[in-house]
Write a protein that holds these residues in place. Structure first.
Motif, PDB file in Angstrom:
ATOM      1  N   VAL A 261       0.847  -1.200   0.000  1.00  0.00           N
ATOM      2  CA  VAL A 261       0.000   0.000   0.000  1.00  0.00           C
ATOM      3  C   VAL A 261       0.884   1.254   0.000  1.00  0.00           C
ATOM      4  CG1 VAL A 261      -1.588   1.376   1.405  1.00  0.00           C
ATOM      5  CG2 VAL A 261      -2.016  -1.058   1.077  1.00  0.00           C
ATOM      6  N   GLY A 262       1.918   1.221   0.845  1.00  0.00           N
ATOM      7  CA  GLY A 262       2.832   2.360   0.875  1.00  0.00           C
ATOM      8  C   GLY A 262       3.574   2.542  -0.434  1.00  0.00           C
ATOM      9  N   ARG A 263       4.046   1.442  -1.019  1.00  0.00           N
ATOM     10  CA  ARG A 263       4.777   1.541  -2.289  1.00  0.00           C
ATOM     11  C   ARG A 263       3.895   2.114  -3.391  1.00  0.00           C
ATOM     12  NH1 ARG A 263       6.286  -0.771  -7.079  1.00  0.00           N
ATOM     13  NH2 ARG A 263       4.445  -2.105  -7.099  1.00  0.00           N
ATOM     14  N   GLN A 264       2.654   1.660  -3.442  1.00  0.00           N
ATOM     15  CA  GLN A 264       1.743   2.146  -4.480  1.00  0.00           C
ATOM     16  C   GLN A 264       1.392   3.614  -4.286  1.00  0.00           C
ATOM     17  OE1 GLN A 264       0.800   0.697  -7.159  1.00  0.00           O
ATOM     18  NE2 GLN A 264       1.230  -1.462  -6.847  1.00  0.00           N
ATOM     19  N   ASN A 265       1.433   4.095  -3.049  1.00  0.00           N
ATOM     20  CA  ASN A 265       1.098   5.496  -2.775  1.00  0.00           C
ATOM     21  C   ASN A 265       2.308   6.418  -2.825  1.00  0.00           C
ATOM     22  OD1 ASN A 265      -1.908   5.975  -1.865  1.00  0.00           O
ATOM     23  ND2 ASN A 265      -1.335   3.995  -1.003  1.00  0.00           N
ATOM     24  N   THR A 266       3.465   5.855  -3.135  1.00  0.00           N
ATOM     25  CA  THR A 266       4.665   6.675  -3.293  1.00  0.00           C
ATOM     26  C   THR A 266       4.633   7.352  -4.659  1.00  0.00           C
ATOM     27  OG1 THR A 266       5.916   5.108  -1.929  1.00  0.00           O
ATOM     28  CG2 THR A 266       7.188   6.638  -3.298  1.00  0.00           C
ATOM     29  N   PRO A 267       4.959   8.648  -4.754  1.00  0.00           N
ATOM     30  CA  PRO A 267       4.985   9.327  -6.055  1.00  0.00           C
ATOM     31  C   PRO A 267       5.829   8.564  -7.064  1.00  0.00           C
ATOM     32  CG  PRO A 267       5.275  10.911  -4.280  1.00  0.00           C
ATOM     33  CD  PRO A 267       5.315   9.555  -3.645  1.00  0.00           C
ATOM     34  N   THR A 268       5.421   8.597  -8.311  1.00  0.00           N
ATOM     35  CA  THR A 268       6.035   7.774  -9.354  1.00  0.00           C
ATOM     36  C   THR A 268       7.546   7.938  -9.417  1.00  0.00           C
ATOM     37  OG1 THR A 268       4.001   7.990 -10.657  1.00  0.00           O
ATOM     38  CG2 THR A 268       5.977   7.241 -11.806  1.00  0.00           C
ATOM     39  N   HIS A 269       8.049   9.180  -9.372  1.00  0.00           N
ATOM     40  CA  HIS A 269       9.478   9.405  -9.545  1.00  0.00           C
ATOM     41  C   HIS A 269      10.293   9.035  -8.309  1.00  0.00           C
ATOM     42  CE1 HIS A 269       7.268  12.974  -8.336  1.00  0.00           C
ATOM     43  NE2 HIS A 269       8.335  13.469  -7.770  1.00  0.00           N
ATOM     44  N   PHE A 270       9.615   8.675  -7.196  1.00  0.00           N
ATOM     45  CA  PHE A 270      10.313   8.210  -6.000  1.00  0.00           C
ATOM     46  C   PHE A 270      10.016   6.742  -5.697  1.00  0.00           C
ATOM     47  CE2 PHE A 270       9.831  12.840  -4.794  1.00  0.00           C
ATOM     48  CZ  PHE A 270      11.176  13.144  -4.928  1.00  0.00           C
ATOM     49  N   ARG A 271       9.062   6.156  -6.388  1.00  0.00           N
ATOM     50  CA  ARG A 271       8.572   4.824  -6.042  1.00  0.00           C
ATOM     51  C   ARG A 271       9.596   3.747  -6.381  1.00  0.00           C
ATOM     52  NH1 ARG A 271       3.693   3.830  -9.357  1.00  0.00           N
ATOM     53  NH2 ARG A 271       2.828   5.458  -7.976  1.00  0.00           N
ATOM     54  N   PRO A 272       9.972   2.909  -5.410  1.00  0.00           N
ATOM     55  CA  PRO A 272      10.862   1.791  -5.723  1.00  0.00           C
ATOM     56  C   PRO A 272      10.113   0.726  -6.525  1.00  0.00           C
ATOM     57  CG  PRO A 272      10.134   1.666  -3.439  1.00  0.00           C
ATOM     58  CD  PRO A 272       9.605   2.956  -3.984  1.00  0.00           C
ATOM     59  N   SER A 273      10.819   0.031  -7.380  1.00  0.00           N
ATOM     60  CA  SER A 273      10.175  -1.043  -8.125  1.00  0.00           C
ATOM     61  C   SER A 273       9.847  -2.193  -7.172  1.00  0.00           C
ATOM     62  CB  SER A 273      11.104  -1.533  -9.237  1.00  0.00           C
ATOM     63  OG  SER A 273      12.249  -2.156  -8.685  1.00  0.00           O
ATOM     64  N   TYR A 274       8.929  -3.031  -7.602  1.00  0.00           N
ATOM     65  CA  TYR A 274       8.514  -4.149  -6.748  1.00  0.00           C
ATOM     66  C   TYR A 274       9.693  -5.073  -6.455  1.00  0.00           C
ATOM     67  CZ  TYR A 274       5.962  -8.240  -5.076  1.00  0.00           C
ATOM     68  OH  TYR A 274       5.525  -9.294  -4.312  1.00  0.00           O
ATOM     69  N   SER A 275      10.481  -5.379  -7.481  1.00  0.00           N
ATOM     70  CA  SER A 275      11.613  -6.296  -7.286  1.00  0.00           C
ATOM     71  C   SER A 275      12.693  -5.677  -6.411  1.00  0.00           C
ATOM     72  CB  SER A 275      12.195  -6.697  -8.644  1.00  0.00           C
ATOM     73  OG  SER A 275      12.625  -5.545  -9.364  1.00  0.00           O
ATOM     74  N   ASP A 276      12.941  -4.373  -6.582  1.00  0.00           N
ATOM     75  CA  ASP A 276      13.940  -3.690  -5.765  1.00  0.00           C
ATOM     76  C   ASP A 276      13.530  -3.709  -4.297  1.00  0.00           C
ATOM     77  OD1 ASP A 276      16.157  -2.173  -5.051  1.00  0.00           O
ATOM     78  OD2 ASP A 276      15.118  -0.275  -5.379  1.00  0.00           O
ATOM     79  N   LEU A 277      12.262  -3.415  -4.036  1.00  0.00           N
ATOM     80  CA  LEU A 277      11.783  -3.426  -2.656  1.00  0.00           C
ATOM     81  C   LEU A 277      11.780  -4.842  -2.087  1.00  0.00           C
ATOM     82  CD1 LEU A 277      10.578  -1.955  -0.242  1.00  0.00           C
ATOM     83  CD2 LEU A 277       8.324  -2.161  -1.296  1.00  0.00           C
ATOM     84  N   GLU A 278      11.417  -5.805  -2.917  1.00  0.00           N
ATOM     85  CA  GLU A 278      11.389  -7.196  -2.461  1.00  0.00           C
ATOM     86  C   GLU A 278      12.780  -7.665  -2.050  1.00  0.00           C
ATOM     87  OE1 GLU A 278       9.322 -10.697  -1.499  1.00  0.00           O
ATOM     88  OE2 GLU A 278       8.608  -8.703  -2.065  1.00  0.00           O
ATOM     89  N   ASP A 279      13.790  -7.292  -2.834  1.00  0.00           N
ATOM     90  CA  ASP A 279      15.174  -7.658  -2.489  1.00  0.00           C
ATOM     91  C   ASP A 279      15.602  -7.003  -1.188  1.00  0.00           C
ATOM     92  OD1 ASP A 279      15.350  -9.161  -4.779  1.00  0.00           O
ATOM     93  OD2 ASP A 279      16.354  -7.598  -5.958  1.00  0.00           O
ATOM     94  N   ALA A 280      15.207  -5.723  -1.010  1.00  0.00           N
ATOM     95  CA  ALA A 280      15.574  -5.014   0.218  1.00  0.00           C
ATOM     96  C   ALA A 280      14.893  -5.642   1.432  1.00  0.00           C
ATOM     97  CB  ALA A 280      15.192  -3.546   0.095  1.00  0.00           C
ATOM     98  N   LEU A 281      13.647  -6.071   1.272  1.00  0.00           N
ATOM     99  CA  LEU A 281      12.930  -6.709   2.374  1.00  0.00           C
ATOM    100  C   LEU A 281      13.528  -8.073   2.718  1.00  0.00           C
ATOM    101  CD1 LEU A 281       9.216  -5.842   1.523  1.00  0.00           C
ATOM    102  CD2 LEU A 281      10.649  -4.840   3.318  1.00  0.00           C
ATOM    103  N   LYS A 282      13.982  -8.795   1.713  1.00  0.00           N
ATOM    104  CA  LYS A 282      14.614 -10.088   1.966  1.00  0.00           C
ATOM    105  C   LYS A 282      15.911  -9.892   2.766  1.00  0.00           C
ATOM    106  CE  LYS A 282      12.799 -12.565  -2.056  1.00  0.00           C
ATOM    107  NZ  LYS A 282      13.132 -13.192  -3.368  1.00  0.00           N
ATOM    108  N   GLN A 283      16.644  -8.855   2.420  1.00  0.00           N
ATOM    109  CA  GLN A 283      17.853  -8.555   3.184  1.00  0.00           C
ATOM    110  C   GLN A 283      17.507  -8.161   4.606  1.00  0.00           C
ATOM    111  OE1 GLN A 283      20.085  -5.591   1.051  1.00  0.00           O
ATOM    112  NE2 GLN A 283      20.302  -6.844  -0.788  1.00  0.00           N
TER     113      GLN A 283
END
Length: 287
Positions: A261-283
């Motif tokens: 929900v937070g990622r989708q509500n982040t402005p487009t030019h600041f929004r992390p990609s799904y895969s980038d965020l997923e990798d960061a969460l796994k770490q």
């Protein structure tokens, strides 16, 4: 950098076009010190009258943002989502352990992984206050959302004060230019017995006042004011993201859903990609 380029373009093209058309800089250069003293002095005086000492300091600290841009970068939004994920996950697994982090974030190992966020007092306070309220059973999502919305609105109003203060100065500059021009005309009338070439120079010097007022207003101070307002709006999205995620958490959505929900509500030019965020969460999970 772009702001500096813009200022250079304004000065070079305005004065370059004037000289290209055959205009002479001698009259402007001769009148500039006196006209700038009147116009600039009156603008600074009016600014001091209209603002308190703390507001003046806030404006002076904020001017650099017009050239540096927003404080929060795309990577900070990804880090914020990871931080919120870690805190919410801990809060659901062990609420008692979470209290140690929200009561003393400066000593928190979770917050320490994100030094840029930890250095921002308002972001940390917003996170900790909301999580603390939830731990005190103040967990009505709609009530919390209203409280956060009011707080964010007040913060944005405060952040945009430098923009409003400079815009007031920009609005006043054309009129102050006219004041300087009128004084120049008065001076010219006192020399009405002089030959035409002298009167021409005096009238030209008087008109420099009108020119400077309009030029400074629309070519410099006004654009800086608009840029500061835009930067404040962009930085406010960072705090709005905290609201979106923590309110979703109060609705008892799954932690991953809250983060999405937070990622989708982040402005487009600041929004992390799904895969980038997923990798960061796994770490983050591994840590």
């Amino acid at each position: 950098m772009i702001g500096i380029v813009g200022i250079v373009c304004v000065f070079v093209l305005v004065f370059g076009g004037y000289m290209w058309a055959g205009g002479k800089m001698a009259i402007i250069i001769h009148a500039l010190p006196h006209e700038m003293t009147m116009i600039g002095g009156a603008a600074i005086g009016a600014f001091l009258i209209a603002n308190s000492s703390s507001e003046i300091k806030q404006v002076l600290r904020s001017v650099g943002k017009a050239f540096k841009g927003p404080h929060w970068k795309p990577g900070d939004y990804r880090d914020l989502l990871c931080l919120l994920y870690a805190l919410m996950r801990l809060g659901r697994q062990n609420p008692v352990a979470l209290e140690e982090h929200i009561e003393n974030p400066a000593e928190s190992e979770i917050f320490a992984d994100y030094p840029r966020i930890l250095a921002d007092k308002e972001a940390v306070a917003l996170i900790c206050d909301t999580l603390r309220a939830a731990s005190l059973n103040y967990d009505d999502p709609h009530q919390v959302e209203e409280v956060l919305a009011a707080r964010l609105e007040e913060n944005l109003h405060h952040a945009k004060h430098p923009s409003h203060a400079l815009q007031t100065v920009a609005d006043a500059l054309p009129a102050l230019g006219i004041v300087a021009a009128v004084l120049g005309v008065i001076k010219t009338m006192g020399s009405i017995d002089q030959p035409p070439e002298v009167l021409g120079g005096l009238i030209g010097g008087a008109l420099v006042g009108t020119f400077l007022g309009v030029f400074l207003s629309y070519g410099l101070v006004g654009p800086i004011s608009v840029r500061l307002g835009a930067v404040a709006d962009q930085d406010s999205h960072f705090y709005s993201l905290i609201q979106e995620v923590l309110v979703a958490n109060l609705h008892n959505h799954a932690t991953n859903i809250c983060i999405e929900v937070g990622r989708q509500n982040t402005p487009t030019h600041f929004r992390p990609s799904y895969s980038d965020l997923e990798d960061a969460l796994k770490q983050r999970k591994a840590a």
